[in-house]
Design an enzyme around this catalytic site. Sequence first.
Site, mmCIF file in Angstrom:
data_model
loop_
_atom_site.group_PDB
_atom_site.id
_atom_site.type_symbol
_atom_site.label_atom_id
_atom_site.label_comp_id
_atom_site.label_asym_id
_atom_site.label_seq_id
_atom_site.Cartn_x
_atom_site.Cartn_y
_atom_site.Cartn_z
ATOM 1 N N GLY A 102 0.981 -1.237 -0.075
ATOM 2 C CA GLY A 102 -0.167 -0.123 -0.043
ATOM 3 C C GLY A 102 0.805 1.374 0.099
ATOM 4 O O GLY A 102 1.865 1.654 0.890
ATOM 5 N N ASN B 100 -16.331 10.500 10.128
ATOM 6 C CA ASN B 100 -15.866 10.377 8.495
ATOM 7 C C ASN B 100 -17.102 10.844 7.656
ATOM 8 O O ASN B 100 -17.043 11.555 6.786
ATOM 9 C CB ASN B 100 -15.427 9.136 8.324
ATOM 10 C CG ASN B 100 -13.978 9.042 8.194
ATOM 11 O OD1 ASN B 100 -13.204 10.078 8.585
ATOM 12 N ND2 ASN B 100 -13.525 7.758 8.484
ATOM 13 N N GLY C 51 -0.526 4.406 -0.117
ATOM 14 C CA GLY C 51 -1.094 5.617 0.489
ATOM 15 C C GLY C 51 -0.648 6.173 1.561
ATOM 16 O O GLY C 51 0.655 5.787 1.812
ATOM 17 N N GLU D 68 -14.555 4.574 2.356
ATOM 18 C CA GLU D 68 -14.414 3.324 3.011
ATOM 19 C C GLU D 68 -15.806 3.124 3.697
ATOM 20 O O GLU D 68 -15.986 2.660 4.470
ATOM 21 C CB GLU D 68 -13.280 3.490 4.099
ATOM 22 C CG GLU D 68 -12.049 3.269 3.492
ATOM 23 C CD GLU D 68 -10.697 3.206 4.600
ATOM 24 O OE1 GLU D 68 -10.255 2.335 4.582
ATOM 25 O OE2 GLU D 68 -10.793 4.292 5.177
ATOM 26 N N LYS E 20 -12.369 2.051 17.362
ATOM 27 C CA LYS E 20 -12.222 2.982 16.210
ATOM 28 C C LYS E 20 -13.276 3.343 15.278
ATOM 29 O O LYS E 20 -13.691 4.173 14.644
ATOM 30 C CB LYS E 20 -11.054 2.226 15.556
ATOM 31 C CG LYS E 20 -10.528 3.130 14.274
ATOM 32 C CD LYS E 20 -9.498 4.198 14.449
ATOM 33 C CE LYS E 20 -9.254 4.996 13.483
ATOM 34 N NZ LYS E 20 -8.264 4.307 12.400
#
Lengths: 298, 298
Positions: free
Chosen positions: B7, B193, B9, B264, B185
């Site tokens: 990854g 978000n 990112g 996500e 989380k």
Amino acid sequence: MKVHLVGGGAIGLLCSYYLARAGKNISLLTRTAEQAEAIKEKGITVIHKEKEQSVSLHAMPLDEWGDQSSDCLILAVKSHQITSVLEIIRNNRINFDHILFLSNGMGHIPVIYELQTDFKAAVGVVEHGAVRKSLTSVNHTGAGRIRWSPINFSKKELDPLWKNTSSIGFPVKAETDWIDMLQTKLIINVCINPLTAILKVKNGVLLENSYYKDLVRPLFNEAMRILNRNDYDEMWSLLAQVCEKTASNQSSMLTDLLKGIPTEIDSITGYLIKEARKNNVPHPYITFVHHAVKGLEV
Amino acid sequence: MKVHLVGGGAIGLLCSYYLARAGKNISLLTRTAEQAEAIKEKGITVIHKEKEQSVSLHAMPLDEWGDQSSDCLILAVKSHQITSVLEIIRNNRINFDHILFLSNGMGHIPVIYELQTDFKAAVGVVEHGAVRKSLTSVNHTGAGRIRWSPINFSKKELDPLWKNTSSIGFPVKAETDWIDMLQTKLIINVCINPLTAILKVKNGVLLENSYYKDLVRPLFNEAMRILNRNDYDEMWSLLAQVCEKTASNQSSMLTDLLKGIPTEIDSITGYLIKEARKNNVPHPYITFVHHAVKGLEV
């Protein structure tokens, strides 16, 4: 017939223009002296299908208006401005026979109920798309009509007001059930205005994007339940028609938010939330959009 | 210890950088050959508190990686990318002892359950703020920590991975209850978000604007009820701390939306909606933000 119209926004300019063109003796009452001066000088210009046409008419600032009489007073102001406008009208001893409220939502209904004993009151809903371009000009983006209904008098009494308007492209329809008329507009407003304002989209996107449609439907269902309506199919297809007809329009609530001025959220979702609480009807989606728009206004 | 991290990112670059600086033999697997080339040439640069520091490390495109072995494989990819990454790992016969998933949300839990019989699996949550600036550089906007938890092995086994990281500003905490850790989380993610993405605001605004707070609270309550948690006070004050600490940060979901890449949302609200349906818990606010973000992605 002497007509006075209060409000120099998009709807106020649009209505004044067509009533003047239909030959009414109409005066426009504006919030600012600047706008009244500009209108006295240039008249009002309406842009429709890329064609511009102007008409001249009398204008003056609302607070300079005094000791006069009017056959019909039209209030084309936002719902939350009605109380202060009525205060000025009372203080300046304006006499009038009829008063017609063109505000969105149903937040002003209690005010109208109070007035009813004193005056001949009527309500109307505006099905035109209009965006003000300057102090004296307005873009007539969607040709619709005015629907209006008297509350405590015979509708014939206002026939002179609407004479000649239809023939110049400003059709008017008189309704008998003013509550049904306002509720219908309210249901359409609660589905279109807050979501377009929150999601920053044109009206047409709401039913084209299947995820947004899943937001519109429960908002619609909650409003229908709160207002105790059972004409679900008719109302939904009316809503779909409005979304389609005004597909490329920016809703007034989104316009207000982008301009940084107060929206009409209190007279739309605020009214419905009060009604829902009275009747104990669940209303999570309406509450969500209410808080979101109130927050965006901050 | 041979470490492979998949990854490129913001989180992938950040973790690779700190693990390399802590002396690990780490290879970064990227999606594009272009990024691997750039990293081989320039290393990875982290900007933290206006200071830039670089480290060199090995990189290669994920699909060129073959027939190798790894002591620990770290997956710093989005939840919805995990299945395709595992497919490549299987097809290329990569051997590994441990696998650590750093994805947001809980959408990948079923995949991890499937894996458990074959591999030693662990999950982690990243409490850093990080924004990728280029193919090789990342802005470390908020210093936090990594919390991780093994699912089916003793946490001592990964001690070598974290050796020396804390002393260079990359603290790591091992947890024993991985479900509690991921749920915590998830609750924070579901509150921050989607709303920041829909309302287009920085994290801090959510609890500062009292109307937005009235959107956060019911979202929070629904998530707590769906996950059958009863530590309301502790969780709410943790959420408030996160909002405060990351007040000027732009959430990853808002960043993804503005970049026009998939968010996500499915592994956050999508997961909660599935759980809510299983357990018959009302979830109108979570449904609202789910549809709104899905619509904004279109």
